[in-house]
Design a protein around this motif. Structure first.
Motif, PDB file in Angstrom:
ATOM      1  N   LEU B  79       2.433   4.518  -7.198  1.00  0.00           N
ATOM      2  CA  LEU B  79       1.763   4.969  -8.585  1.00  0.00           C
ATOM      3  C   LEU B  79       2.723   5.911  -9.089  1.00  0.00           C
ATOM      4  N   VAL B  80       3.183   5.877 -10.461  1.00  0.00           N
ATOM      5  CA  VAL B  80       3.709   6.789 -10.857  1.00  0.00           C
ATOM      6  C   VAL B  80       2.837   7.399 -12.014  1.00  0.00           C
ATOM      7  N   ILE B  81       2.616   8.588 -12.089  1.00  0.00           N
ATOM      8  CA  ILE B  81       1.509   8.940 -13.236  1.00  0.00           C
ATOM      9  C   ILE B  81       2.683   9.853 -14.166  1.00  0.00           C
ATOM     10  N   ALA B  82       2.844   9.162 -15.230  1.00  0.00           N
ATOM     11  CA  ALA B  82       3.953   9.609 -16.168  1.00  0.00           C
ATOM     12  C   ALA B  82       3.217  10.223 -17.300  1.00  0.00           C
ATOM     13  N   GLY B  83       2.897  11.403 -17.267  1.00  0.00           N
ATOM     14  CA  GLY B  83       2.296  12.169 -18.588  1.00  0.00           C
ATOM     15  C   GLY B  83       1.029  12.780 -18.182  1.00  0.00           C
ATOM     16  N   THR B  84       0.408  13.256 -19.445  1.00  0.00           N
ATOM     17  CA  THR B  84      -0.694  14.009 -19.398  1.00  0.00           C
ATOM     18  C   THR B  84      -1.878  13.464 -19.093  1.00  0.00           C
ATOM     19  N   LEU B  85      -2.401  13.617 -17.996  1.00  0.00           N
ATOM     20  CA  LEU B  85      -3.705  13.034 -17.452  1.00  0.00           C
ATOM     21  C   LEU B  85      -4.857  13.841 -17.910  1.00  0.00           C
ATOM     22  N   THR B  86      -5.963  13.380 -18.941  1.00  0.00           N
ATOM     23  CA  THR B  86      -7.011  13.930 -19.285  1.00  0.00           C
ATOM     24  C   THR B  86      -8.327  13.655 -18.435  1.00  0.00           C
ATOM     25  N   TRP B  87      -9.294  14.715 -18.432  1.00  0.00           N
ATOM     26  CA  TRP B  87     -10.247  14.225 -17.517  1.00  0.00           C
ATOM     27  C   TRP B  87     -11.083  12.974 -18.005  1.00  0.00           C
ATOM     28  N   LYS B  88     -10.775  12.376 -19.146  1.00  0.00           N
ATOM     29  CA  LYS B  88     -11.427  11.235 -19.462  1.00  0.00           C
ATOM     30  C   LYS B  88     -10.704  10.008 -18.938  1.00  0.00           C
ATOM     31  N   MET B  89      -9.281  10.437 -18.865  1.00  0.00           N
ATOM     32  CA  MET B  89      -8.766   9.278 -18.320  1.00  0.00           C
ATOM     33  C   MET B  89      -8.741   9.364 -16.691  1.00  0.00           C
ATOM     34  N   ALA B  90      -8.965  10.401 -16.292  1.00  0.00           N
ATOM     35  CA  ALA B  90      -9.122  10.281 -14.916  1.00  0.00           C
ATOM     36  C   ALA B  90      -9.671   9.649 -13.891  1.00  0.00           C
ATOM     37  N   GLN B  91     -10.798   9.051 -14.491  1.00  0.00           N
ATOM     38  CA  GLN B  91     -11.597   8.055 -13.966  1.00  0.00           C
ATOM     39  C   GLN B  91     -10.779   6.491 -13.741  1.00  0.00           C
ATOM     40  N   ALA B  92     -10.232   6.145 -14.966  1.00  0.00           N
ATOM     41  CA  ALA B  92      -9.172   5.130 -14.756  1.00  0.00           C
ATOM     42  C   ALA B  92      -8.056   5.266 -13.757  1.00  0.00           C
ATOM     43  N   ALA B  93      -7.476   6.389 -13.910  1.00  0.00           N
ATOM     44  CA  ALA B  93      -6.215   6.810 -12.696  1.00  0.00           C
ATOM     45  C   ALA B  93      -6.802   6.515 -11.314  1.00  0.00           C
ATOM     46  N   ARG B  94      -8.091   7.041 -10.980  1.00  0.00           N
ATOM     47  CA  ARG B  94      -8.314   7.246  -9.588  1.00  0.00           C
ATOM     48  C   ARG B  94      -8.635   5.732  -9.399  1.00  0.00           C
ATOM     49  N   THR B  95      -9.346   4.870 -10.287  1.00  0.00           N
ATOM     50  CA  THR B  95      -9.682   3.498 -10.131  1.00  0.00           C
ATOM     51  C   THR B  95      -8.413   2.798  -9.814  1.00  0.00           C
ATOM     52  N   ILE B  96      -7.443   2.934 -10.502  1.00  0.00           N
ATOM     53  CA  ILE B  96      -6.108   2.614 -10.348  1.00  0.00           C
ATOM     54  C   ILE B  96      -5.426   2.639  -8.924  1.00  0.00           C
ATOM     55  N   TYR B  97      -5.569   3.892  -8.538  1.00  0.00           N
ATOM     56  CA  TYR B  97      -5.238   4.166  -7.040  1.00  0.00           C
ATOM     57  C   TYR B  97      -5.943   3.642  -6.061  1.00  0.00           C
ATOM     58  N   ASP B  98      -7.237   3.573  -6.296  1.00  0.00           N
ATOM     59  CA  ASP B  98      -8.018   2.954  -5.360  1.00  0.00           C
ATOM     60  C   ASP B  98      -7.804   1.320  -5.141  1.00  0.00           C
ATOM     61  N   GLN B  99      -7.547   0.682  -6.429  1.00  0.00           N
ATOM     62  CA  GLN B  99      -7.145  -0.806  -6.270  1.00  0.00           C
ATOM     63  C   GLN B  99      -6.083  -1.029  -5.787  1.00  0.00           C
ATOM     64  N   MET B 100      -4.950   0.059  -5.392  1.00  0.00           N
ATOM     65  CA  MET B 100      -3.602  -0.412  -4.855  1.00  0.00           C
ATOM     66  C   MET B 100      -3.922  -0.792  -3.469  1.00  0.00           C
ATOM     67  N   PRO B 101      -3.062  -1.504  -2.737  1.00  0.00           N
ATOM     68  CA  PRO B 101      -3.469  -1.741  -1.377  1.00  0.00           C
ATOM     69  C   PRO B 101      -2.573  -0.678  -0.621  1.00  0.00           C
ATOM     70  N   ASP B 102      -3.126  -0.472   0.682  1.00  0.00           N
ATOM     71  CA  ASP B 102      -2.437   0.352   1.369  1.00  0.00           C
ATOM     72  C   ASP B 102      -1.155  -0.448   2.170  1.00  0.00           C
ATOM     73  N   PRO B 103      -0.048   0.163   2.633  1.00  0.00           N
ATOM     74  CA  PRO B 103       0.210   1.733   2.253  1.00  0.00           C
ATOM     75  C   PRO B 103       0.899   1.888   0.881  1.00  0.00           C
ATOM     76  N   LYS B 104       0.452   3.106   0.022  1.00  0.00           N
ATOM     77  CA  LYS B 104       0.709   3.617  -1.094  1.00  0.00           C
ATOM     78  C   LYS B 104       1.213   4.843  -1.217  1.00  0.00           C
ATOM     79  N   TRP B 105       1.960   5.304  -2.249  1.00  0.00           N
ATOM     80  CA  TRP B 105       2.498   6.499  -2.656  1.00  0.00           C
ATOM     81  C   TRP B 105       2.278   6.691  -3.852  1.00  0.00           C
ATOM     82  N   VAL B 106       2.341   8.183  -4.324  1.00  0.00           N
ATOM     83  CA  VAL B 106       2.057   8.473  -5.362  1.00  0.00           C
ATOM     84  C   VAL B 106       3.171   9.639  -5.901  1.00  0.00           C
ATOM     85  N   ILE B 107       3.884   9.498  -7.027  1.00  0.00           N
ATOM     86  CA  ILE B 107       4.909  10.211  -7.708  1.00  0.00           C
ATOM     87  C   ILE B 107       3.873  10.929  -8.789  1.00  0.00           C
TER      88      ILE B 107
END
Lengths: 169, 222
Positions: B79-107
């Motif tokens: 998961l490459v989080i490229a840019g400004t994450l707002t609290w309103k978008m945080a729920q979507a970002a966390r959902t995307i992270y949870d949907q990724m299968p293990d093993p997973k990494w974040v930049i």
């Protein structure tokens, strides 16, 4: 702009409506009472050619009371002219102008979101920028710029969806 | 531990004569994982443009096996989080992270996602490690594609050190939903920025709410 404001078409348009012309470094503005605001806006649209409402916003003069001043920026394409209508609100509610200019709908929603000003008669007064369920109005002066518990909505959502989860290794 | 090597009395001779190679399983798994990262680009602002340049032919991320960007998290492991994450978008970002299968990494790409950056604001997450574990942080506003490629190389080094079989057999700590190096706790920068110049927080009630009841500034008289 101040010369244009004294032009006959303004006098004719605003005849019989309580208003005051105030000078500003960047021109002039029409100051009106809250009760006359909607009538003045309607008169400017219908009789003075201001077909566009380009901006609706407010100024918070906290802790001075009354604290909110509502601003409408109008544009006349016909006369190549702009005018600002400003109105000091006694509370935190104001008449809507989205019935005069449909484009003012979202601008009033933003103003409600940021300042908490309730526009009476607005068809759909929801938050525009901040998430639904947010409890504060960020552009109010008493709001600290780091926010008040900015992560609260996220944490609530996170806690709720984790109910019943079991961590798998 | 080394690379793939033929086994036999004469290792320099033709491999096909032996028909098999021997290696360590965890080395092989890590080798496969690190050279076929599939990034999930979460382009939230200008960093997304640099990310697109990185995936394009000029910077050519295909050299490192990570060019297969997919827009569904189910097929991605980076998961490459490229840019400004707002609290309103945080729920979507966390959902995307949870949907990724293990093993997973974040930049966390760019200062906005690393620390909030210049947006020291009520609306912006002050570092995405407040909501999900981060493996590599990339400074820059936005970082050049070279810098992100360097981050991917560093992530490959990190994947090399992992112990996939140990996790499977229980001798290494399991991958939990919160594994990673992030701090995973919201830490606002009150200490650094609540100064006499903070003209917004002059309301006693608001100060109370953020745990700083001491007045920093004379009240404005009406």
């Amino acid at each position: 702009m101040s010369e244009q404001l004294t032009a006959p078409r303004f006098a004719a348009a605003l005849e019989g409506l309580a208003h005051r012309v105030v000078a500003h470094p960047d021109g002039a503005a029409i100051e009106v009472e809250q009760a006359a605001l909607h009538d003045v806006l309607r008169a400017l649209r219908d009789r003075a050619g201001f077909a566009m409402c380009t901006f609706v916003t407010a100024i918070d003069h906290y802790p001075r009371e009354p604290r909110f001043q509502l601003h409408h920026q109008l544009l006349s394409l016909e006369h190549r002219d702009r005018v600002r209508v400003q109105c000091t609100l006694s509370g935190a509610s104001a008449p809507t102008c989205s019935d005069l200019w449909p484009g003012a709908n979202w601008m009033e929603r933003e103003c409600f979101d940021m300042f908490g000003i309730h526009f009476t008669g607005h068809p759909d007064l929801r938050r525009l920028l901040m998430p639904e369920g947010y409890e504060h109005h960020p552009l109010r002066k008493e709001f600290p710029h780091h926010g008040i518990e900015p992560d609260k909505l996220y944490r609530d959502w996170d806690r709720k969806r984790r109910e019943g989860w079991t961590e798998t290794p | 531990m080394g690379s793939l090597k033929p086994v036999g009395p004469d290792q320099a001779s033709d491999q096909s004569a032996f028909g098999f190679v021997a290696t360590r399983t965890d080395w092989l798994i890590n080798w496969g994982r690190k050279n076929s990262l599939w990034p999930m680009p979460l382009g939230l602002s200008c960093c997304g443009i640099e990310l697109m340049a990185m995936l394009g032919p000029k910077f050519d991320l295909a050299r490192f096996g990570a060019e297969a960007a997919r827009f569904t998290p189910r097929q991605c492991d980076l998961l490459v989080i490229a840019g400004t994450l707002t609290w309103k978008m945080a729920q979507a970002a966390r959902t995307i992270y949870d949907q990724m299968p293990d093993p997973k990494w974040v930049i966390a790409m760019g200062v906005c996602s690393s620390s909030g950056g210049m947006y020291d604001s009520y609306a912006v997450v002050q570092g995405v490690d407040s909501i999900l574990p981060v493996d590599v942080y990339v400074p820059g506003c936005p970082p050049r594609p070279d810098a992100v490629i360097d981050a991917i190389l560093k992530l490959q080094k990190k994947i090399e050190r992992e112990d996939p079989l140990g996790r499977l057999l229980g001798s290494a700590p399991p991958i939990g939903s919160e594994s990673g190096s992030g701090k995973l706790q919201f830490q606002p920068n009150f200490g650094h920025h609540k100064s006499g110049l903070d003209k917004h927080a002059h309301d006693p009630k608001a100060r109370q709410a953020i745990g700083d009841p001491a007045p920093r500034r004379t009240e404005v008289k009406p």
